[in-house]
Scaffold this active site. Structure first.
Site, PDB file in Angstrom:
ATOM      1  N   SER A   9       0.846  -1.193   0.000  1.00  0.00           N
ATOM      2  CA  SER A   9       0.000   0.000   0.000  1.00  0.00           C
ATOM      3  C   SER A   9       0.883   1.245   0.000  1.00  0.00           C
ATOM      4  CB  SER A   9      -0.895   0.019   1.245  1.00  0.00           C
ATOM      5  OG  SER A   9      -1.661   1.202   1.290  1.00  0.00           O
ATOM      6  N   ARG A  10       0.343   2.315  -0.584  1.00  0.00           N
ATOM      7  CA  ARG A  10       0.983   3.629  -0.476  1.00  0.00           C
ATOM      8  C   ARG A  10       0.177   4.536   0.451  1.00  0.00           C
ATOM      9  NH1 ARG A  10       2.249   2.094  -5.723  1.00  0.00           N
ATOM     10  NH2 ARG A  10       4.490   2.173  -6.132  1.00  0.00           N
ATOM     11  N   ALA A  12      -0.573   6.175   3.588  1.00  0.00           N
ATOM     12  CA  ALA A  12       0.206   6.473   4.799  1.00  0.00           C
ATOM     13  C   ALA A  12      -0.556   6.118   6.069  1.00  0.00           C
ATOM     14  CB  ALA A  12       0.598   7.944   4.817  1.00  0.00           C
ATOM     15  N   LYS A  13      -1.885   6.259   6.045  1.00  0.00           N
ATOM     16  CA  LYS A  13      -2.677   5.977   7.247  1.00  0.00           C
ATOM     17  C   LYS A  13      -2.759   4.470   7.502  1.00  0.00           C
ATOM     18  CE  LYS A  13      -5.192  10.314   7.247  1.00  0.00           C
ATOM     19  NZ  LYS A  13      -6.479  11.025   7.271  1.00  0.00           N
ATOM     20  N   ASP A  74      -7.523  -5.638   1.648  1.00  0.00           N
ATOM     21  CA  ASP A  74      -8.562  -5.093   0.784  1.00  0.00           C
ATOM     22  C   ASP A  74      -9.777  -4.886   1.667  1.00  0.00           C
ATOM     23  OD1 ASP A  74      -9.311  -4.156  -1.821  1.00  0.00           O
ATOM     24  OD2 ASP A  74     -10.733  -5.803  -1.902  1.00  0.00           O
ATOM     25  N   TYR A 159     -14.699   5.929   4.125  1.00  0.00           N
ATOM     26  CA  TYR A 159     -16.074   6.179   4.570  1.00  0.00           C
ATOM     27  C   TYR A 159     -16.167   6.419   6.077  1.00  0.00           C
ATOM     28  CZ  TYR A 159     -17.288   4.442  -0.088  1.00  0.00           C
ATOM     29  OH  TYR A 159     -17.383   4.270  -1.447  1.00  0.00           O
ATOM     30  N   ASP A 160     -15.022   6.571   6.745  1.00  0.00           N
ATOM     31  CA  ASP A 160     -15.015   6.759   8.202  1.00  0.00           C
ATOM     32  C   ASP A 160     -15.956   7.876   8.682  1.00  0.00           C
ATOM     33  OD1 ASP A 160     -13.309   4.683   8.815  1.00  0.00           O
ATOM     34  OD2 ASP A 160     -11.497   5.924   8.878  1.00  0.00           O
ATOM     35  N   LYS A 183      -9.779   3.541  17.411  1.00  0.00           N
ATOM     36  CA  LYS A 183     -10.215   2.899  16.170  1.00  0.00           C
ATOM     37  C   LYS A 183      -9.519   1.547  15.997  1.00  0.00           C
ATOM     38  CE  LYS A 183     -10.356   3.407  11.170  1.00  0.00           C
ATOM     39  NZ  LYS A 183      -9.798   4.085   9.991  1.00  0.00           N
ATOM     40  N   HIS A 188     -12.546  -3.034  11.819  1.00  0.00           N
ATOM     41  CA  HIS A 188     -12.465  -4.220  10.968  1.00  0.00           C
ATOM     42  C   HIS A 188     -11.016  -4.597  10.684  1.00  0.00           C
ATOM     43  CE1 HIS A 188     -12.350  -0.569   8.669  1.00  0.00           C
ATOM     44  NE2 HIS A 188     -12.170  -1.146   7.506  1.00  0.00           N
TER      45      HIS A 188
END
Length: 206
Positions: A9-10, A12-13, A74, A159-160, A183, A188
């Protein structure tokens, strides 16, 4: 020297989230790197029908290209009133990949006439871990809640801002109003990553 784990992944979060999980599990010998930290390689298109399919596509591709153990996630949101959609199409729901404001706006428009008691939804995360020797581990985490009528909060992504978890600990706050550590404990992805800690521990041991 610390063992390396590639997160395909790119984002950052997402990287920060995985690093927090690794640190919380006491895996100081495991260094988490992202796609921007390794040589660029051709990434396979995410053509899977399920979250698990897409996570495996990304993890297999990363492990094969770099020789590092590779973890891929994913994830998306499954809205009850939309029969589980956007699902695997969550990141590109509005037609442009990763356009969070447009995705949120379209989702709100599509369920604008759905009453509050029928606005249930679940965030879903499938995580796949592929080792260089080909051993594969896939896990899944789900986070139930409901969809708001307008975005709330400044943390998170995707969608947070529209999602209020059912968890009592969230106290009616949106996922985007929770502190990162809160969180992690509920989400999930946090649930999925927690299931991978034994496998990550083995990697850290080398």
């Amino acid at each position: 020297m610390a063992a390396q784990l590639l997160l395909a992944s790119r984002n950052a979060k997402k990287l920060a989230e995985l690093r927090r999980v690794v640190a919380a599990a006491g895996l100081g010998d495991l260094e988490v790197v992202g796609l921007d930290d390794v040589h660029e390689y051709p990434e396979e298109p995410e053509t899977g029908a399920t979250f698990e399919d897409n996570a495996l596509i990304k993890a297999r591709s990363g492990a094969a290209a770099t020789g590092l153990p590779c973890l891929a996630d994913d994830s998306g949101i499954a809205v009850d009133a939309l029969n589980g959609m956007p699902g695997v199409l969550s990141a590109r729901w509005s037609g442009r990949h990763g356009d969070d404001p447009a995705n949120n706006e379209l989702l709100l428009a599509q369920i604008s006439d759905v009453p509050d008691e029928r606005r249930g939804a679940a965030f879903v995360s499938a995580c796949a871990l592929v080792a260089p020797d080909g051993v594969e581990t896939t896990v899944r985490g789900e986070w139930r809640g409901r969809i708001l009528r307008a975005p709330r909060g400044d943390h998170g992504f995707g969608y947070d801002p529209l999602f209020v978890p059912d968890d009592e600990a969230a106290g009616g706050r949106s996922s985007s109003e929770l502190a990162p550590e809160e969180k992690d404990a509920l989400s999930h992805r946090g649930k999925a990553l927690a299931q991978l800690v034994p496998a990550l521990t083995e990697l850290a041991r080398g």
